[in-house]
Design a protein around this motif. Structure first.
Motif, PDB file in Angstrom:
ATOM      1  N   TYR A 149      27.647  40.600  41.144  1.00 56.08           N
ATOM      2  CA  TYR A 149      28.542  40.493  39.848  1.00 56.08           C
ATOM      3  C   TYR A 149      30.153  40.567  40.400  1.00 56.08           C
ATOM      4  O   TYR A 149      30.488  40.695  41.680  1.00 56.08           O
ATOM      5  N   TRP A 150      31.119  40.540  39.501  1.00 59.39           N
ATOM      6  CA  TRP A 150      32.397  40.696  40.185  1.00 59.39           C
ATOM      7  C   TRP A 150      33.557  41.229  39.224  1.00 59.39           C
ATOM      8  O   TRP A 150      33.188  41.697  38.045  1.00 59.39           O
ATOM      9  N   TYR A 151      34.578  41.417  39.463  1.00 58.10           N
ATOM     10  CA  TYR A 151      35.667  42.220  38.640  1.00 58.10           C
ATOM     11  C   TYR A 151      37.074  41.538  39.004  1.00 58.10           C
ATOM     12  O   TYR A 151      37.383  40.662  39.728  1.00 58.10           O
ATOM     13  N   HIS A 152      37.707  41.473  37.819  1.00 64.30           N
ATOM     14  CA  HIS A 152      39.102  40.692  37.767  1.00 64.30           C
ATOM     15  C   HIS A 152      39.778  41.131  36.438  1.00 64.30           C
ATOM     16  O   HIS A 152      39.143  41.766  35.554  1.00 64.30           O
ATOM     17  N   PRO A 153      41.244  40.893  36.336  1.00 66.06           N
ATOM     18  CA  PRO A 153      41.809  41.655  35.388  1.00 66.06           C
ATOM     19  C   PRO A 153      41.700  40.718  34.021  1.00 66.06           C
ATOM     20  O   PRO A 153      41.134  39.553  34.205  1.00 66.06           O
ATOM     21  N   HIS A 154      41.992  41.195  32.765  1.00 66.85           N
ATOM     22  CA  HIS A 154      41.513  40.476  31.644  1.00 66.85           C
ATOM     23  C   HIS A 154      42.669  40.588  30.378  1.00 66.85           C
ATOM     24  O   HIS A 154      42.354  41.019  29.456  1.00 66.85           O
ATOM     25  N   PRO A 155      43.965  40.971  30.828  1.00 68.41           N
ATOM     26  CA  PRO A 155      45.164  41.186  29.688  1.00 68.41           C
ATOM     27  C   PRO A 155      45.062  39.675  28.989  1.00 68.41           C
ATOM     28  O   PRO A 155      45.556  39.013  29.902  1.00 68.41           O
ATOM     29  N   HIS A 156      44.979  39.578  27.851  1.00 63.35           N
ATOM     30  CA  HIS A 156      45.074  38.241  26.911  1.00 63.35           C
ATOM     31  C   HIS A 156      46.468  37.622  27.345  1.00 63.35           C
ATOM     32  O   HIS A 156      47.511  38.185  27.216  1.00 63.35           O
ATOM     33  N   GLY A 157      46.369  36.410  27.685  1.00 63.28           N
ATOM     34  CA  GLY A 157      47.328  35.652  27.961  1.00 63.28           C
ATOM     35  C   GLY A 157      48.112  35.622  29.452  1.00 63.28           C
ATOM     36  O   GLY A 157      48.672  34.715  29.672  1.00 63.28           O
ATOM     37  N   ALA A 158      47.568  36.534  30.028  1.00 57.39           N
ATOM     38  CA  ALA A 158      47.856  36.705  31.699  1.00 57.39           C
ATOM     39  C   ALA A 158      46.668  36.804  32.554  1.00 57.39           C
ATOM     40  O   ALA A 158      46.861  36.742  33.400  1.00 57.39           O
ATOM     41  N   THR A 159      45.449  36.638  31.922  1.00 54.43           N
ATOM     42  CA  THR A 159      44.398  36.570  32.841  1.00 54.43           C
ATOM     43  C   THR A 159      44.358  35.472  33.792  1.00 54.43           C
ATOM     44  O   THR A 159      44.126  35.715  34.909  1.00 54.43           O
ATOM     45  N   GLY A 160      44.569  34.275  33.497  1.00 57.17           N
ATOM     46  CA  GLY A 160      44.689  33.095  34.373  1.00 57.17           C
ATOM     47  C   GLY A 160      45.596  33.628  35.536  1.00 57.17           C
ATOM     48  O   GLY A 160      45.272  33.313  36.795  1.00 57.17           O
ATOM     49  N   ARG A 161      46.719  33.787  35.175  1.00 53.38           N
ATOM     50  CA  ARG A 161      47.924  34.120  36.201  1.00 53.38           C
ATOM     51  C   ARG A 161      47.521  35.184  37.024  1.00 53.38           C
ATOM     52  O   ARG A 161      47.563  35.130  38.364  1.00 53.38           O
ATOM     53  N   GLN A 162      47.093  36.324  36.554  1.00 49.59           N
ATOM     54  CA  GLN A 162      46.605  37.405  37.514  1.00 49.59           C
ATOM     55  C   GLN A 162      45.360  37.129  38.293  1.00 49.59           C
ATOM     56  O   GLN A 162      45.660  37.661  39.601  1.00 49.59           O
ATOM     57  N   VAL A 163      44.396  36.626  37.925  1.00 54.23           N
ATOM     58  CA  VAL A 163      43.424  36.301  38.866  1.00 54.23           C
ATOM     59  C   VAL A 163      43.908  35.332  39.959  1.00 54.23           C
ATOM     60  O   VAL A 163      43.535  35.387  40.905  1.00 54.23           O
ATOM     61  N   TYR A 164      44.588  34.127  39.362  1.00 53.37           N
ATOM     62  CA  TYR A 164      45.055  33.204  40.253  1.00 53.37           C
ATOM     63  C   TYR A 164      45.868  33.871  41.433  1.00 53.37           C
ATOM     64  O   TYR A 164      45.879  33.200  42.666  1.00 53.37           O
ATOM     65  N   MET A 165      46.739  34.609  41.078  1.00 57.60           N
ATOM     66  CA  MET A 165      47.694  35.294  42.100  1.00 57.60           C
ATOM     67  C   MET A 165      46.851  36.229  42.962  1.00 57.60           C
ATOM     68  O   MET A 165      47.741  36.918  43.909  1.00 57.60           O
ATOM     69  N   GLY A 166      45.518  36.339  42.591  1.00 61.79           N
ATOM     70  CA  GLY A 166      44.864  37.059  43.771  1.00 61.79           C
ATOM     71  C   GLY A 166      44.039  38.348  43.417  1.00 61.79           C
ATOM     72  O   GLY A 166      43.040  38.822  44.153  1.00 61.79           O
ATOM     73  N   LEU A 167      43.849  38.618  41.801  1.00 60.19           N
ATOM     74  CA  LEU A 167      43.287  39.800  41.551  1.00 60.19           C
ATOM     75  C   LEU A 167      41.667  39.509  41.219  1.00 60.19           C
ATOM     76  O   LEU A 167      41.527  38.960  39.979  1.00 60.19           O
ATOM     77  N   ALA A 168      40.876  39.531  42.403  1.00 63.03           N
ATOM     78  CA  ALA A 168      39.219  39.114  42.086  1.00 63.03           C
ATOM     79  C   ALA A 168      38.602  39.776  43.074  1.00 63.03           C
ATOM     80  O   ALA A 168      38.783  39.774  44.273  1.00 63.03           O
ATOM     81  N   GLY A 169      37.186  40.205  42.859  1.00 67.62           N
ATOM     82  CA  GLY A 169      36.723  41.079  43.742  1.00 67.62           C
ATOM     83  C   GLY A 169      35.352  40.957  43.331  1.00 67.62           C
ATOM     84  O   GLY A 169      34.917  40.671  42.309  1.00 67.62           O
ATOM     85  N   LEU A 170      34.474  41.413  44.452  1.00 60.73           N
ATOM     86  CA  LEU A 170      32.592  41.244  44.034  1.00 60.73           C
ATOM     87  C   LEU A 170      32.179  42.620  44.027  1.00 60.73           C
ATOM     88  O   LEU A 170      32.701  43.702  44.656  1.00 60.73           O
ATOM     89  N   LEU A 171      31.187  42.843  43.114  1.00 59.43           N
ATOM     90  CA  LEU A 171      30.280  43.929  42.797  1.00 59.43           C
ATOM     91  C   LEU A 171      28.863  43.543  42.965  1.00 59.43           C
ATOM     92  O   LEU A 171      28.318  42.701  42.446  1.00 59.43           O
ATOM     93  N   ILE A 172      28.261  44.178  44.168  1.00 58.90           N
ATOM     94  CA  ILE A 172      26.861  43.815  44.365  1.00 58.90           C
ATOM     95  C   ILE A 172      26.052  44.927  43.835  1.00 58.90           C
ATOM     96  O   ILE A 172      26.299  46.333  44.275  1.00 58.90           O
ATOM     97  N   VAL A 173      25.170  44.825  43.081  1.00 59.67           N
ATOM     98  CA  VAL A 173      24.177  45.808  42.790  1.00 59.67           C
ATOM     99  C   VAL A 173      22.931  45.728  43.544  1.00 59.67           C
ATOM    100  O   VAL A 173      22.448  44.506  43.612  1.00 59.67           O
TER     101      VAL A 173
END
Ligand code: C2O
Ligand code: CU
Ligand code: CU
Length: 488
Positions: A149-173
């Motif tokens: 699974y994974w995690y990333h920001p989700h503020p509407h209208g800024a999700t694309g920019r924030q993920v693109y700028m580097g906010l994304a990680g993995l979550l393994i169950v």
């Protein structure tokens, strides 16, 4: 008829004559089609730091810098100081997960736990944002199948920019059922987070989608793996497990290997498939994960490239180019001691659906709004609707099985459709291709290519509240290609 409407387009006996900004001049920055430029494969693969069963860990989103291109410093947003690659959370099924999300980005943000079946208040709803400087305590019980699974920001209208700028990680169950299979682990299990970036020659990350890039999604000429361009990794001639996440905003990869190396898909978004499936390539769209077993044993002292081959499901802006993603040097000694399992844990079938809902993926119709000079907002729609936080679009009953139909039969863009709060089965696809091998297990994101109608089926968990369903092309999502559903 060509409907993107970004330049004038006329179809003359099957040939499309494009003018203006939709021409494929292969020039990043001026156009939607972005050709990948392969970096020299010389940087070591970074591996994330692992946080096991977090109980009070602080996940700080902040501004930092990282070397995406060798020797060049790029200002980025990141969950890790002085590096781009976010921590990898490993959680045992049944455990409580406790993380303090501290927002130091200088703007509002939040964290969505993509693929997890958790209460709406913990899901990172687009409106549930964290003010800069504030901390949000995340706490939930992980009660679902082992998977990537994974995690990333989700503020509407800024999700694309924030993920693109580097906010994304993995979550393994992890769970016992999976552990019993003896799959490759430790150094033989590699998390690979793919993301394409647009960089200046000085290494500075650019995020400035033009109107046509809001239509196609924002793509970069540099493909990164775990935050770094031009990655090479030394492996041993043995079986490896690669957990691949496509964390790109818009780019789809048709993953395969050089040397005509086939590989085995054992899992996707929601954990293990019902059976291992041998393939030679696999389309992975933004948000999707693929759990792969790759056998390097016949390539001792050679190199094997992870590739993206051409494909026809990407509309006008994707799929025309084949490129290499990263390089494996089969130069180490070692043995994972694992074999490809002959069977995987079975998947319980869902009962027949109580309700069917159809979602038409469409462009804004009528005049105005998509002429290339407007704000760009709301050009991508679902059932002709643009996301509205105050509107609940669908109400579903906890425990009910439903059939959802994503209809892109009149569209000319690919849409990876994603639901929060639930995992679904892909039960059918019309058009040129059927349900793909990696789509045979549980999924939370499914590629609906131009011309396709995809049917998915799911049982909604008993977590009441509002969740979103959206296109995981993040420019489409920020443009409003998102609806809300409420579990009651
Ligand atoms: Cu990974 Cu709502 O998204
Ligand atoms: Cu999600
Ligand atoms: Cu889309």
């Amino acid at each position: 008829m060509y409907r993107l409407g970004m330049g004038s387009a006329v179809s003359v006996s099957g040939v499309q004559w494009l003018s203006g900004c939709m021409k494929h001049d292969m020039n990043p920055g001026s156009n939607a089609y972005v050709t990948v430029v392969e970096a020299e494969f010389g940087q070591a693969l970074p591996l994330p730091s692992t946080v096991f069963n977090p109980e009070g860990y602080t996940l700080r989103a902040g501004r930092t810098s990282a070397n995406i291109l060798a020797g060049k410093s790029s200002p980025v947003l990141s969950y890790t100081p002085n590096a781009l690659l976010a921590p990898l959370f490993r959680v045992e099924k049944g455990r409580r997960f406790k993380v303090q999300v501290n927002n130091q980005t200088g703007e509002k943000s939040n964290v969505h736990w993509h693929g997890l079946l958790i209460p709406a208040t913990m899901d990172g709803h687009p409106e549930a944002t964290i003010t800069n400087g504030d901390t949000f305590p995340v706490e939930f019980v992980v009660n679902q199948r082992a998977g990537t699974y994974w995690y990333h920001p989700h503020p509407h209208g800024a999700t694309g920019r924030q993920v693109y700028m580097g906010l994304a990680g993995l979550l393994i169950v992890q769970d016992d059922e999976e552990a019993a299979l003896g799959l490759p682990k430790g150094e033989y299990e590699l998390p690979l987070l793919l993301s394409d970036k647009r960089l200046t020659t000085a290494g500075v990350l650019q995020y400035n989608p033009s109107m046509s890039e809001i239509m196609t999604g924002f793509m970069g000429e540099t493909v990164t793996v775990n935050g770094v361009a031009g990655v090479v990794h030394e492996v041993a001639p043995t079986l490896y497990r690669l957990r691949v996440l496509n964390a790109s905003n818009a780019r789809i990869y048709n993953l395969g290997f050089s040397q005509s190396q086939t590989f085995t898909v054992i899992g996707s978004d929601g954990g293990l498939l019902a059976a291992p499936r041998q393939v030679s390539n696999l389309l992975l769209s933004p948000g999707e994960r693929a759990d792969l077993l790759v056998d390097f044993s016949s390539f001792k002292d050679q190199s094997v490239l992870l590739r993206s081959e051409t494909f026809t499901e990407g509309g006008e802006a994707q799929g025309q180019q084949a490129f290499s993603v990263m390089k494996f040097m089969v130069s180490k000694k070692g043995d994972s001691g694992s074999r490809i399992p002959s069977a995987l844990p079975s998947i319980t079938a869902l009962p027949g659906p109580a309700t069917t809902r159809t979602f038409t993926l469409d462009m804004a119709n009528g005049s105005g709004g998509h002429g290339g000079h407007g704000s760009g907002k709301g050009m991508h729609r679902i059932n002709d609707k643009v996301y509205d936080a105050k509107r609940v679009d669908q109400v579903v009953k906890a425990g009910d099985t439903e059939l959802w139909i994503f209809d892109n039969s009149n569209g000319d863009e690919p849409h990876p459709m994603h639901l929060h709060g639930v995992q679904f089965r892909v039960i059918g696809r019309t058009g040129a291709r059927s349900v793909q091998p990696h789509e045979s297990g549980w999924k939370d994101t499914v590629l609906v290519a131009p011309g396709e109608v995809v049917r998915v089926q799911m049982a909604f968990p008993s977590h009441p509240g509002r969740f979103v369903m959206h296109c995981h092309n993040l420019e489409h999502e920020d443009d409003g290609m998102m609806l809300q559903f409420e579990i009651k």
